[in-house]
Design a protein around this motif. Structure first.
Motif, PDB file in Angstrom:
ATOM      1  N   ARG B  73      54.057  49.826   5.936  1.00  9.68           N
ATOM      2  CA  ARG B  73      53.512  50.918   6.732  1.00  9.68           C
ATOM      3  C   ARG B  73      54.280  52.222   6.525  1.00  9.68           C
ATOM      4  NH1 ARG B  73      55.709  49.828  12.800  1.00  9.68           N
ATOM      5  NH2 ARG B  73      57.326  48.340  12.256  1.00  9.68           N
ATOM      6  N   TYR B  87      37.215  47.745   8.283  1.00  8.79           N
ATOM      7  CA  TYR B  87      37.312  47.052   9.573  1.00  8.79           C
ATOM      8  C   TYR B  87      35.911  46.937  10.149  1.00  8.79           C
ATOM      9  CZ  TYR B  87      42.019  48.673   8.652  1.00  8.79           C
ATOM     10  OH  TYR B  87      43.215  48.938   8.049  1.00  8.79           O
ATOM     11  N   PRO B  88      35.381  45.711  10.255  1.00  8.79           N
ATOM     12  CA  PRO B  88      33.955  45.535  10.555  1.00  8.79           C
ATOM     13  C   PRO B  88      33.546  46.072  11.924  1.00  8.79           C
ATOM     14  CG  PRO B  88      35.014  43.427  10.009  1.00  8.79           C
ATOM     15  CD  PRO B  88      36.094  44.442  10.105  1.00  8.79           C
ATOM     16  N   HIS B  89      34.504  46.152  12.863  1.00 14.95           N
ATOM     17  CA  HIS B  89      34.140  46.543  14.223  1.00 14.95           C
ATOM     18  C   HIS B  89      34.307  48.031  14.456  1.00 14.95           C
ATOM     19  CE1 HIS B  89      38.379  45.849  13.956  1.00 14.95           C
ATOM     20  NE2 HIS B  89      38.585  46.445  15.109  1.00 14.95           N
ATOM     21  N   MET B  90      34.669  48.782  13.412  1.00 14.53           N
ATOM     22  CA  MET B  90      34.869  50.220  13.590  1.00 14.53           C
ATOM     23  C   MET B  90      33.823  51.002  12.805  1.00 14.53           C
ATOM     24  SD  MET B  90      38.936  50.711  13.138  1.00 14.53           S
ATOM     25  CE  MET B  90      40.125  49.525  13.744  1.00 14.53           C
ATOM     26  N   PHE B  98      41.758  55.527  10.821  1.00 14.76           N
ATOM     27  CA  PHE B  98      42.723  54.495  11.239  1.00 14.76           C
ATOM     28  C   PHE B  98      44.157  54.779  10.770  1.00 14.76           C
ATOM     29  CE2 PHE B  98      44.677  50.243  10.991  1.00 14.76           C
ATOM     30  CZ  PHE B  98      44.456  49.802  12.286  1.00 14.76           C
ATOM     31  N   PRO B  99      44.384  55.121   9.487  1.00 18.62           N
ATOM     32  CA  PRO B  99      45.769  55.363   9.047  1.00 18.62           C
ATOM     33  C   PRO B  99      46.430  56.529   9.782  1.00 18.62           C
ATOM     34  CG  PRO B  99      44.319  55.095   7.166  1.00 18.62           C
ATOM     35  CD  PRO B  99      43.438  55.204   8.352  1.00 18.62           C
ATOM     36  N   LYS B 101      46.213  57.247  12.867  1.00 14.42           N
ATOM     37  CA  LYS B 101      46.685  56.843  14.200  1.00 14.42           C
ATOM     38  C   LYS B 101      48.175  56.569  14.197  1.00 14.42           C
ATOM     39  CE  LYS B 101      44.384  53.383  16.062  1.00 14.42           C
ATOM     40  NZ  LYS B 101      43.430  52.567  16.807  1.00 14.42           N
ATOM     41  N   PHE B 102      48.668  56.097  13.057  1.00 17.45           N
ATOM     42  CA  PHE B 102      50.061  55.646  13.015  1.00 17.45           C
ATOM     43  C   PHE B 102      50.989  56.742  12.508  1.00 17.45           C
ATOM     44  CE2 PHE B 102      47.193  52.108  12.417  1.00 17.45           C
ATOM     45  CZ  PHE B 102      47.550  51.323  13.487  1.00 17.45           C
ATOM     46  N   ARG B 146      39.453  56.266   3.194  1.00 21.35           N
ATOM     47  CA  ARG B 146      40.504  55.777   4.089  1.00 21.35           C
ATOM     48  C   ARG B 146      41.854  55.727   3.372  1.00 21.35           C
ATOM     49  NH1 ARG B 146      39.773  49.872   6.337  1.00 21.35           N
ATOM     50  NH2 ARG B 146      39.801  49.560   4.088  1.00 21.35           N
ATOM     51  N   LYS B 150      45.500  59.846   4.343  1.00 18.38           N
ATOM     52  CA  LYS B 150      46.877  60.136   4.755  1.00 18.38           C
ATOM     53  C   LYS B 150      47.676  60.783   3.633  1.00 18.38           C
ATOM     54  CE  LYS B 150      48.237  55.383   3.804  1.00 18.38           C
ATOM     55  NZ  LYS B 150      48.926  54.210   4.320  1.00 18.38           N
TER      56      LYS B 150
END
Lengths: 367, 358
Positions: B73, B87-90, B98-99, B101-102, B146, B150
């Protein structure tokens, strides 16, 4: 060439006749389809009768039986009306096109069936058997019954209901938390003895828990958990866990490694990758295992019967047992009413979670 | 952007060696393809660079700093998997974001960057979709977005095109190449498809059985393969390989005798299909056409000869020969490759002459 020409010529009139026959073939096709569907429906109705009948009977007894007697007249009368009505609705659905006319016809059938039902069994319906919901001392207050029991023999049914809810709920929570973490670890990490651990899970699942009942009783006694709901929760959760862990492992196995690695590269820690990426993929499994655990706790009888004595600790299964046992001569009306009250949450749960429960077996096979 | 160095990097799983000690330097902004058959350790190599696997030995350096102990990471690496691993649920927007966020990027800044990178790969229309509602090509673009959002110092592509259909693959090939040039990000592509490797990358690293066999440009690997493996793996249709024996200034391959100097002993003779030709029967090698495969610009013949069956590639789409025809085989001598049979290395000192061709 000479060999193929005649056959081509022969083929032409045949194909001409074939065109004329399309309509007949279409009619035959839809006729066959209708017959097939009709037979299938008849079969399904027939096999579902012995499944649905007991529930229906229980319900009719609970709202119609008078103290002391059992009668099936209400059952047969209502079946005599409902079965033709359901069949009529089925055939209506099968044989007519969707539209406003079909809707009117269906409404007509429902109204006719409803009116006939009200006329045929309406006068026999009453709610006396449901008195237990309000009155813990319903047995003494039943009219025409000698007081075969002393005052406050029974706790309130809501106490038993609450106990059952607590037993099933906390047990489910425990099983889900442990099974999720254990399933994930077993699916993703390699460690010494992993294979034998998995085998042990299956053996534990196949092990007849009933043989453990005396050791468990002693264990509960020594740990001071005898006659507490906590003790029963721990016992049942423990017995449920092996299978739940195995099922959850199957669901985790079905989540591709790729998305987890991707999450790690994307910047997530192992824990957040689990929570935000892997965990949402196994929600269906969680729900399925949860429903089964809940129902397992809700229906539990043997261990609560063995480990709980105080009537304040009764669960619904003990309550219904004492209701049927403690009244001088069984009052089927009350037993049926308690039964309906007891089974309703399970049935509701099944109905709402049905589609997820079916997926559980799929996830399980993948494991 | 980073310069990547591998120094004696190796990976094994208990006794199984996945990657043998390997040295490799990838310059800042370079596009390198790691090419090899499945199971050659190329994906393991990629995962070690990403930080998912820890190397068993050796050092990985980003811009001179050893990163072996740096977690995935924290490496600021973007990766695209063969399966896209969305990510199937997003939704697409959340997938791409997503990247961020961190990395502590603020919400409005993150939203802006998601849209920016979505425009870069042409998925800005799809931001509200779920992965299951998109075609393979679209999913691929989202995965790329994705990986890029970043602004990684290293972009890793693991067989990114192999789940796409042929036309789309062609488009994406060019598009990834164009993006890489524009962003100047150091990129490593892992693939088993030589066309993908040779068309997209500046340099190709050819791997087999956990070892790097050769590093070079696509042209170098094709014309001057160091190893027998490279010669046989690269080139479609594949090279013809014939066993021969060299002694006293002659090389004997079956009934064919060539003038040869600088070699002796058991060798393997490699002839690319396009360096063989067909002439009228009675001249050259006596041959019979087994199969004819029109490939468009060229036609591939499989010819039975006394040396075994040979692949011959002729320019032009017309079928000059039919199956079953007799034909003569000819060889253009300057393009022959000679390998030592035991070491499987190419013998560079060898020179051949076709003077005595049968």
């Amino acid at each position: 060439m000479s060999a193929t020409l005649p056959s081509l010529q022969r083929a032409r009139p045949a194909s001409g006749r074939g065109q004329a026959d399309w309509d007949a073939l279409a009619r035959a096709g839809s006729r066959r389809r209708a017959i097939g569907q009709g037979l299938l429906m008849a079969f399904l109705v027939t096999v579902s009768v012995p499944i649905l009948l007991p529930y229906f009977w229980m319900f009719t007894i609970s709202v119609s039986a008078r103290t002391g007697g059992v009668e099936s007249a209400v059952l047969w009368r209502s079946i005599g009306i409902l079965v033709p009505a359901v069949l009529a609705l089925g055939f209506l659905n099968l044989l007519t096109e969707p539209g406003i006319r079909r809707l009117y016809a269906a409404a007509g059938i429902v109204v006719v069936a409803g009116t006939t039902l009200a006329w045929a069994i309406g006068p026999d319906l009453h709610l006396q058997n449901w008195a237990f919901l309000r009155d813990p001392n319903f047995v003494e207050n039943l009219s025409g019954r000698g007081a075969g029991t002393v005052e406050a023999q029974f706790p309130s049914v809501w106490t038993a209901f609450g106990n059952s809810l607590m037993l099933a709920g906390v047990q489910t929570f425990l099983v889900l938390s442990v099974a999720t973490l254990a399933g994930y670890y077993l699916s993703r990490f390699d460690f010494q003895g992993r294979a034998s651990f998995l085998q042990a899970l299956l053996v534990l699942h196949a092990f007849p828990a009933m043989t453990l009942i005396i050791p468990i009783f002693l264990l509960m006694h020594w740990t001071g958990l005898l006659d507490t709901i906590t003790g029963v929760i721990l016992v049942i959760a423990t017995l449920e866990l092996p299978f739940a862990v195995f099922i959850m492992k199957g669901f985790f196995d079905a989540v591709p490694w790729d998305i987890e690695m991707q999450a790690l590269v994307d910047g997530a820690s192992r824990r957040r990758a689990f929570l935000e990426v892997v965990f949402p993929q196994v929600k269906v499994g969680l729900l399925a295992v949860g429903v089964f655990s809940f129902i397992r706790g809700w229906e539990e009888y043997v261990f609560v019967r063995t480990l709980l004595f105080d009537k304040q600790n009764w669960t619904m299964s003990l309550y219904i047992f004492w209701v049927s046992d403690d009244i001088m001569g069984v009052d089927y009306g009350v037993v049926a009413a308690v039964g309906v009250f007891y089974v309703a949450p399970s049935i509701l749960l099944y109905v709402f979670c049905q589609k997820y429960l079916v997926q559980m077996s799929l996830g399980g096979i993948k494991g | 952007m980073a310069r990547i160095e591998l120094q004696q990097v190796a990976k094994s799983w208990r006794e199984v060696v996945a990657v043998e000690p390997t040295d490799l330097v990838i310059e800042d902004g370079e596009f390198v393809a790691i090419l090899g058959p499945s199971g050659c350790g190329k994906s393991t190599m990629l995962f070690m660079l990403a930080g998912i696997y820890a190397p068993t030995a050796g050092e990985i350096r980003f811009d001179g700093h050893v990163v072996n102990a740096v977690e995935a990471r924290d490496r600021n690496v973007g990766i695209v998997f063969q399966s896209y691993a969305l990510y199937p649920h997003m939704t697409v927007a959340r997938n791409i974001g997503f990247p961020l966020k961190f990395k502590g990027v603020k919400a409005d800044e993150a939203a802006r960057r998601v849209i920016e990178v979505a425009q870069l790969v042409h998925v800005e229309e799809l931001l509200d979709r779920l992965p299951a509602e998109m075609s393979g090509g679209q999913q691929q673009r989202v995965a790329l977005a994705r990986a890029l959002v970043k602004e990684p110092q290293l972009l890793l592509l693991d067989e990114p095109l192999s789940n796409l259909d042929a036309t789309l693959r062609l488009t994406m090939r060019a598009e990834i190449r164009r993006l890489q040039r524009r962003l100047g990000v150091t990129t490593i592509l892992v693939t088993h498809d030589q066309i993908e490797a040779t068309t997209m990358a500046d340099r190709v690293v050819c791997m087999s059985k956990g070892r790097i066999e050769q590093i070079g440009t696509a042209d170098a690997l094709y014309r001057r393969p160091d190893k027998l493996f490279v010669a046989s793996f690269i080139g479609a249709p594949p090279i013809n390989l014939l066993d021969g024996r060299a002694a006293d200034g002659r090389l004997r391959v079956g009934e064919l005798t060539l003038g040869a100097s600088g070699i002796s002993g058991e060798v393997v003779l490699g002839i690319r299909p396009e360096h063989l030709g067909l002439t009228a029967p009675g001249r050259g090698l006596a041959g019979r056409i087994l199969t004819v495969e029109p490939l468009g610009r060229e036609t591939l013949y499989e010819v039975a000869t006394p040396l075994g069956s040979l692949r011959v590639l002729e320019a032009g789409s017309e079928r000059r020969w039919q199956e079953g025809d007799a034909a003569g085989g000819t060889v253009a001598d300057e393009a022959l490759l000679i390998f030592d049979k035991s070491s499987e290395r190419r013998l560079e000192s060898a020179s051949l002459a076709l003077a005595e061709a049968a």
